[in-house]
Design an enzyme around this catalytic site. Sequence first.
Site, mmCIF file in Angstrom:
data_model
loop_
_atom_site.group_PDB
_atom_site.id
_atom_site.type_symbol
_atom_site.label_atom_id
_atom_site.label_comp_id
_atom_site.label_asym_id
_atom_site.label_seq_id
_atom_site.Cartn_x
_atom_site.Cartn_y
_atom_site.Cartn_z
ATOM 1 N N HIS A 4 72.666 46.020 12.869
ATOM 2 C CA HIS A 4 72.376 47.195 13.708
ATOM 3 C C HIS A 4 72.062 46.828 15.160
ATOM 4 C CE1 HIS A 4 72.597 49.569 10.140
ATOM 5 N NE2 HIS A 4 71.489 49.071 9.604
ATOM 6 N N ASP A 41 76.693 45.876 3.266
ATOM 7 C CA ASP A 41 75.391 46.553 3.266
ATOM 8 C C ASP A 41 75.681 48.060 3.180
ATOM 9 O OD1 ASP A 41 72.327 45.941 4.294
ATOM 10 O OD2 ASP A 41 73.038 47.912 4.930
ATOM 11 N N HIS A 43 74.453 50.392 4.864
ATOM 12 C CA HIS A 43 74.427 51.050 6.169
ATOM 13 C C HIS A 43 75.575 50.539 7.049
ATOM 14 C CE1 HIS A 43 70.274 51.023 4.509
ATOM 15 N NE2 HIS A 43 70.392 52.312 4.806
ATOM 16 N N ASP A 118 71.159 46.557 -0.830
ATOM 17 C CA ASP A 118 70.798 47.980 -0.882
ATOM 18 C C ASP A 118 71.792 48.923 -1.562
ATOM 19 O OD1 ASP A 118 72.366 47.638 1.381
ATOM 20 O OD2 ASP A 118 70.839 48.296 2.820
HETATM 21 ZN ZN LIG Z 1 71.236 48.315 4.869
#
Ligand SMILES: [Zn+2]
Length: 189
Positions: A4, A41, A43, A118
């Site tokens: 991120h 992941d 996200h 996750d």
């Molecule tokens: Zn994540």
Amino acid sequence: GTHHAYADHGAGFCVFNDAAIAARLMQAERRAARVAIVDLDVHQGNGTASILARDDSVFTLSLHGENNYPFEKEQSDLDVALPDGIGDADYLATLQGALATLQQRFAPQLLIYLAGADPHEGDRLGKMKLSMAGLAARDETVFAYAREHKIPVAVTMAGGYGRDIEQTVAVHLQTIRLAGLHAARWSAR
Ligand SMILES: [Zn+2]
């Protein structure tokens, strides 16, 4: 797997974008010209996508939850937005397709694999329903693809927010164990 982080600011628990930096370093050291970042992941790898948006020598692939953070997504070279509650079979079929597309469009010389914990069904933030066996199959799918096309792989941990932290640790450990098996098979070739 600090995906991120942007070029000029951190976000989502990430300060510096390790995958983007590693890709550029491997290129600078002439170890690989074409690098793929395979981000599994939950996200989206928004920082990675942003940093490498105008870089045709690094292919960014992200499989992520459509309704999950970051809510304003960036554009990766290949984005696969997945519905809440996706399970093993649908996830694995989608991953196979994405890796086939990656190979067809780019044929990387190095993979950087963000193995998030996750997507696990016990994760508080992930919204997906992958089992331990499904996550093992996910890792194996990436390693089998790399072996088939003789592409070295670097593996990073990524997110993991299990209701039971032991389970998050178990997912990451499983990835490390499978990476070890993959490395042993690779050197035995
Ligand atoms: Zn994540």
